[in-house]
Design an enzyme around this catalytic site. Structure first.
Site, PDB file in Angstrom:
ATOM      1  N   ASP A  12       0.808  -1.227   0.000  1.00  0.00           N
ATOM      2  CA  ASP A  12       0.000   0.000   0.000  1.00  0.00           C
ATOM      3  C   ASP A  12       0.838   1.273   0.000  1.00  0.00           C
ATOM      4  O   ASP A  12       0.463   2.277   0.616  1.00  0.00           O
ATOM      5  CB  ASP A  12      -0.973   0.019   1.198  1.00  0.00           C
ATOM      6  CG  ASP A  12      -1.754  -1.268   1.284  1.00  0.00           C
ATOM      7  OD1 ASP A  12      -2.251  -1.700   0.229  1.00  0.00           O
ATOM      8  OD2 ASP A  12      -1.852  -1.846   2.375  1.00  0.00           O
ATOM      9  N   LYS A  15       1.974   2.085  -5.215  1.00  0.00           N
ATOM     10  CA  LYS A  15       2.693   1.599  -6.407  1.00  0.00           C
ATOM     11  C   LYS A  15       1.875   1.790  -7.668  1.00  0.00           C
ATOM     12  O   LYS A  15       2.416   2.077  -8.724  1.00  0.00           O
ATOM     13  CB  LYS A  15       3.022   0.105  -6.256  1.00  0.00           C
ATOM     14  CG  LYS A  15       4.038  -0.187  -5.177  1.00  0.00           C
ATOM     15  CD  LYS A  15       4.287  -1.671  -5.041  1.00  0.00           C
ATOM     16  CE  LYS A  15       3.100  -2.443  -4.494  1.00  0.00           C
ATOM     17  NZ  LYS A  15       2.694  -2.089  -3.131  1.00  0.00           N
ATOM     18  N   GLY A  39      -4.587  -4.957  -3.814  1.00  0.00           N
ATOM     19  CA  GLY A  39      -5.443  -3.833  -4.173  1.00  0.00           C
ATOM     20  C   GLY A  39      -4.603  -2.680  -4.688  1.00  0.00           C
ATOM     21  O   GLY A  39      -3.610  -2.325  -4.062  1.00  0.00           O
ATOM     22  N   HIS A  40      -4.960  -2.148  -5.828  1.00  0.00           N
ATOM     23  CA  HIS A  40      -4.271  -0.940  -6.280  1.00  0.00           C
ATOM     24  C   HIS A  40      -5.285   0.009  -6.891  1.00  0.00           C
ATOM     25  O   HIS A  40      -6.187  -0.408  -7.604  1.00  0.00           O
ATOM     26  CB  HIS A  40      -3.098  -1.222  -7.221  1.00  0.00           C
ATOM     27  CG  HIS A  40      -3.326  -2.319  -8.212  1.00  0.00           C
ATOM     28  ND1 HIS A  40      -3.201  -3.642  -7.881  1.00  0.00           N
ATOM     29  CD2 HIS A  40      -3.657  -2.285  -9.515  1.00  0.00           C
ATOM     30  CE1 HIS A  40      -3.462  -4.381  -8.943  1.00  0.00           C
ATOM     31  NE2 HIS A  40      -3.741  -3.586  -9.948  1.00  0.00           N
ATOM     32  N   GLN A 227       2.259  -5.888  -3.171  1.00  0.00           N
ATOM     33  CA  GLN A 227       2.654  -5.944  -1.755  1.00  0.00           C
ATOM     34  C   GLN A 227       3.997  -5.230  -1.516  1.00  0.00           C
ATOM     35  O   GLN A 227       4.347  -4.369  -2.302  1.00  0.00           O
ATOM     36  CB  GLN A 227       2.686  -7.392  -1.229  1.00  0.00           C
ATOM     37  CG  GLN A 227       1.315  -8.037  -1.129  1.00  0.00           C
ATOM     38  CD  GLN A 227       0.892  -8.763  -2.375  1.00  0.00           C
ATOM     39  OE1 GLN A 227       1.708  -9.398  -3.035  1.00  0.00           O
ATOM     40  NE2 GLN A 227      -0.360  -8.681  -2.726  1.00  0.00           N
TER      41      GLN A 227
HETATM   42  P1  IMP Z   1      -2.272 -12.791   1.997  1.00  0.00           P
HETATM   43  O1  IMP Z   1      -1.386 -12.215   0.943  1.00  0.00           O
HETATM   44  O2  IMP Z   1      -3.726 -12.592   1.732  1.00  0.00           O
HETATM   45  O3  IMP Z   1      -1.918 -14.222   2.305  1.00  0.00           O
HETATM   46  O4  IMP Z   1      -2.000 -11.988   3.359  1.00  0.00           O
HETATM   47  C1  IMP Z   1      -0.762 -12.100   4.048  1.00  0.00           C
HETATM   48  C2  IMP Z   1      -0.349 -10.761   4.646  1.00  0.00           C
HETATM   49  O5  IMP Z   1      -0.019  -9.859   3.600  1.00  0.00           O
HETATM   50  C3  IMP Z   1      -1.440 -10.082   5.470  1.00  0.00           C
HETATM   51  O6  IMP Z   1      -0.830  -9.356   6.529  1.00  0.00           O
HETATM   52  C4  IMP Z   1      -2.055  -9.129   4.472  1.00  0.00           C
HETATM   53  O7  IMP Z   1      -2.700  -8.051   5.103  1.00  0.00           O
HETATM   54  C5  IMP Z   1      -0.826  -8.690   3.708  1.00  0.00           C
HETATM   55  N1  IMP Z   1      -1.139  -8.244   2.354  1.00  0.00           N
HETATM   56  C6  IMP Z   1      -1.464  -8.999   1.295  1.00  0.00           C
HETATM   57  N2  IMP Z   1      -1.662  -8.248   0.209  1.00  0.00           N
HETATM   58  C7  IMP Z   1      -1.455  -6.986   0.582  1.00  0.00           C
HETATM   59  C8  IMP Z   1      -1.480  -5.733  -0.133  1.00  0.00           C
HETATM   60  O8  IMP Z   1      -1.713  -5.644  -1.345  1.00  0.00           O
HETATM   61  N3  IMP Z   1      -1.190  -4.643   0.621  1.00  0.00           N
HETATM   62  C9  IMP Z   1      -0.882  -4.707   1.941  1.00  0.00           C
HETATM   63  N4  IMP Z   1      -0.829  -5.840   2.616  1.00  0.00           N
HETATM   64  C10 IMP Z   1      -1.109  -6.971   1.951  1.00  0.00           C
END
Ligand code: IMP
Length: 445
Positions: A12, A15, A39-40, A227
């Site tokens: 977040d 990007k 999410g973007h 991420q």
């Molecule tokens: P997962 O990717 O859904 O398995 O989540 C694993 C961890 O990565 C969690 O703490 C999520 O909140 C974090 N996470 C996954 N995708 C994002 C993103 O696009 N932005 C911020 N945090 C993310």
């Protein structure tokens, strides 16, 4: 030539806007890891597009590729594409045959495992999109790849092998009832149909050769990391991480182009001027110490719109964590930084960063290897003079010199501490609200 864009913090960082900006000179924008957890938000002519899977460059008429390092939920992919079509766009999106497919049982298991961990207070706070379970199956050599969707016999064979295992985990390990996510016939019908649609619409590619050809033809490629560095499965705050490599190394394994290709280009790290986190895990600079800090956090959260694009969850807020940036500069081999959201900090009565950490009586300047150690780190704060809230559109139009002096001091501090030049400064979400100091495409040419 190539420009790789990575998140330096916890995701977040903004990007999407940068990818979109650098995408102007790109022909192909490639995502190399992650799935619909990413999410973007892209703002184009005042229109806001919230995407979770489609590469953001694709809304600007570029070819968008989901590389082999991605995990793809075809349902999300087609929902997003259909929604973009409804808004008058016709994005060109390709999907690597080697990418893995997120199936409904992955999402179910993601939820079940999180709930089980939550009972012991150990939930990761995943996005619930089935990302971790899909990468587990990839590494466990029982995954379904996108290319398998177009061969009904192979798809059936794979589902018949894997689904009973998932059923057994749900029923025998967790004592729950398996549902439609474990119905082989229904899954086969639905996913073979996705395969047909992917093939009919000419979306399937062998990612490495496809990109190599485009590159040989002189096209510019952007590798879009999702991420951030601190949620990288290797270099992040394990186990509070996602299950892929958002760092620049992922751009090679996740696309089929070698490290020399990525290293031959520019690697730009996106830094948010403060820190946010969704999900659990340490955050040494978090603003959560009493009413005053919480009010400050809530102010920044509101002004920065710090609510998850995918989940809508309010994000945790902290001061800029400089050890995180030093770590990210090294892990990613950053050649440049884009420092965003300076406007959000405008007009605060106080401003600080976590310059270093104190851990067990020592002062350290980078991130320790274990989650337990990171959780024990106390920030060594450095105070900065806050800058006023100004007319950021006017600043963006005039350029870097128009930034308030205190903001320039902050930018130059980030450069000094990371040893990386700040290429761009963001003072608002729109593409026009980014002040560009260095154009990476000119560096790589
Ligand atoms: P997962 O990717 O859904 O398995 O989540 C694993 C961890 O990565 C969690 O703490 C999520 O909140 C974090 N996470 C996954 N995708 C994002 C993103 O696009 N932005 C911020 N945090 C993310």
């Amino acid at each position: 030539m190539t420009v790789t864009i990575v998140g330096t913090q916890l995701g977040d960082e903004g990007k999407g806007a940068l990818v979109d900006r650098y995408g102007g000179a790109a022909d192909v924008v490639v995502r190399y890891q992650g799935g619909d957890n990413a999410g973007h938000t892209v703002v184009e002519d005042g229109e806001e597009y919230a995407l979770s899977l489609v590469p953001s460059g694709a809304i600007r008429g570029k070819t968008g590729v989901l590389g082999n390092g991605c995990v793809v939920n075809p349902e999300t992919l087609f929902d997003e594409l259909d929604a973009l079509h409804d808004r008058g766009l016709d994005p060109d999106v390709r999907v690597a045959r080697r990418a893995h497919v997120i199936l409904p049982y992955h999402r179910r298991l993601d939820g079940i495992e999180e709930e089980a961990k939550a009972e012991d207070g150990e939930a990761i706070g995943t996005t619930g999109r089935g990302i971790g379970p899909t990468y587990e199956d990839k590494a466990g050599r029982r995954g379904v790849r996108v290319g398998d969707l177009t061969d009904p016999d192979v798809l059936r064979e794979k589902l018949e092998y894997v689904v009973p295992q998932k059923r057994a985990v749900i029923e025998e390990v967790y004592g729950l009832e398996a549902g439609a996510e474990c119905d082989v016939d229904a899954l086969h019908e639905q996913y073979a149909e996705y395969g047909r649609r992917l093939a009919d619409e000419g979306m399937l590619v062998d990612c490495g050769p496809f990109l190599a050809e485009r590159r040989a033809a002189g096209d510019n490629l952007v590798f879009e990391g999702a991420q951030g560095t601190l949620i990288d499965v290797d270099h992040g705050n394990y186990p509070f991480v996602t299950s892929s490599n958002p760092t620049a190394g992922g751009a090679t394994t996740g696309t089929g182009l070698g490290p020399t290709v990525v290293g031959d280009g520019e690697v730009v790290g996106v830094v948010k001027a403060y820190l946010s986190r969704v999900g659990s895990g340490a955050m040494p600079t978090e603003l959560d110490g009493g009413d005053h800090e919480e009010a400050l956090a809530s102010d920044i959260r509101e002004r920065g719109g710090e609510f998850g694009t995918v989940t809508g969850r309010p994000r945790r807020i902290g001061w800029l964590d400089v050890p995180v940036l030093r770590h990210a500069a090294r892990v990613n081999g950053l050649t440049g930084i884009s420092l965003n959201h300076l406007d959000v900090l405008g007009g605060l009565d106080e401003l600080a960063v976590g310059h270093a950490y104190e851990l067990d009586g020592d002062v350290i300047e980078t991130v320790p290897a274990t989650a337990e150690q990171w959780a024990r780190c106390e920030p060594v704060r450095r105070e900065f003079e806050p800058w006023p809230d100004v007319d950021w559109d006017a600043v963006a139009a005039e350029g870097y010199e128009a930034l308030p002096e205190a903001a320039k001091t902050y930018v130059e501090y980030v450069e000094a501490e990371t040893g990386v030049e700040v290429y761009a400064v963001g003072v608002g979400p729109d593409r026009a609200q980014t002040i560009e100091r260095v154009d990476p495409w000119e560096r790589v040419d």
